[in-house]
Design a protein around this motif. Sequence first.
Motif, mmCIF file in Angstrom:
data_model
loop_
_atom_site.group_PDB
_atom_site.id
_atom_site.type_symbol
_atom_site.label_atom_id
_atom_site.label_comp_id
_atom_site.label_asym_id
_atom_site.label_seq_id
_atom_site.Cartn_x
_atom_site.Cartn_y
_atom_site.Cartn_z
ATOM 1 N N TYR A 136 15.379 27.035 48.696
ATOM 2 C CA TYR A 136 15.785 25.929 49.553
ATOM 3 C C TYR A 136 14.659 25.494 50.489
ATOM 4 O O TYR A 136 14.638 24.350 50.932
ATOM 5 N N THR A 174 26.473 19.061 42.731
ATOM 6 C CA THR A 174 25.810 20.335 42.502
ATOM 7 C C THR A 174 26.543 21.168 41.464
ATOM 8 O O THR A 174 27.716 20.918 41.147
ATOM 9 N N GLU A 181 18.248 28.371 45.283
ATOM 10 C CA GLU A 181 19.125 27.279 44.864
ATOM 11 C C GLU A 181 19.562 27.467 43.406
ATOM 12 O O GLU A 181 20.734 27.328 43.089
#
Length: 468
Positions: free
Chosen positions: A161, A248, A139
């Motif tokens: 993740y 994000t 991530e």
Amino acid sequence: MDDYASKPPTENLDEPPNSRLFLVTSRSVSEDVIRESFSPFGDIQGVWVVKDKQTKESKGVSYVKFAKSSQACLAMEEMHGKVLMEGTKPIKVFIAQSRSSARHRDVEDEELTRIFVMIPKTFSEEDLKNTFKEYGDIEYCVIIKNKFTGESKGLGYVRYYKPSQAALAIENCDRGYRAILAEPRSRTTTTDGEYATGGTRTEHVPTAEAMNPYPFTLADPSSYPVTDYRSSDVITRCLMVSSRAAITQEQIYALFDIIPGMDYCELQRDPYGVSKGHAVIRYNNLGSAVYAKEKLNGFEYPPGNRLVVAFIDDGEDRTSPVGRMAMQFVATQMMSSVWNGPSTSQLLKAPSAFPTVSPVSRIQTDVTLPSLKKLAPPDSKVKERLFVVFSPSTLPLDVLEDVFCRYGSLIEVHLVPGRRVGYMKYADKQCADEAMAALHGHMVNGVRMKVMLADPPREESHKRPRTY
């Protein structure tokens, strides 16, 4: 009173850490069924079914001990929500807390995905990612840097993740990295150079400034010198972007990369890797920064979330008369093109002007969603309820309806006020099971969801019946 089907040995139950599972099953599920169902994931060292001491009947709670943490994590990811026997309810699977832990809950998935490593000081974030990507999808990576010199401290974080990916990295990476799980600690204020003890070794607690690769200091948004060309002569190449909804790094980057000239984009995170809700954008010229500020300030992204974009001090001296004249000239030219140019919606839909940019989708997710389906009638009988936990924040009702209705027979979505949880009511059990299987552990608009079957309301309770 409780008893075990066979008393587990008290030693080595927590070695290696996070290798023991806690199961909630139907009472008819036996030890043999559990062992047979979980054996494909690795070497099982023990299965214990908790039984009532008087009746010797199962209480629907069991433990499974694996030889490796990665095996236990993979079993948890694959088996949570599965049905072991026909006619029984789907099981719930968690990593069991350590027997020596003082906590009163089992380990959350989010606590098992981030590892702390020691790396060469010459490593870049790309080097760190390339070294650890063989164990699973990453991530983000963070290298801890000295806030005064900007040099690496030889320490870093890697967040995966899935818990099984982080466990594989710890088990299989070179011993020189001394990888361990970065367990959350109490949030105490530390200064650069201070260390907080946690787990099996002393661990550095980075600050936002320590993670900043640029010479200007990063702090809380309220402490930034914010400027505006409408009320001040000062504009800069640096922008602060604030968002109330979860967003994000990739979403911010894709949006602001529409305007050419972006040098730097970073979503600010606290020492625990949690988003602070704001990002710093830096362009290589004043014109692009002014254009981005005018076009994207107030833009709704994701839909329903209005972004706030403001200039912040980039550390450059523009107090000289020549500097002020140059800045005013750039601002005048850019405002002319902004006010007479295309609207923001036209800008986002203009592939001829920006061929690398695609229109922003309403739903950003890492799972393939079916097509939209109509909601079930409001007076439909509820056949199944799903309980959903959101991290780091809840999603809007319309977004949740958009996602969960795609599996059919959704009646309504209910969010519990003041908590990051909600319930999805379905008129068909199979549709609910499909939604749970497809969406559990996945991200929607930057929010990770844990989806599980909701416990039925207790009939013997004298409390007011639930309305959701």
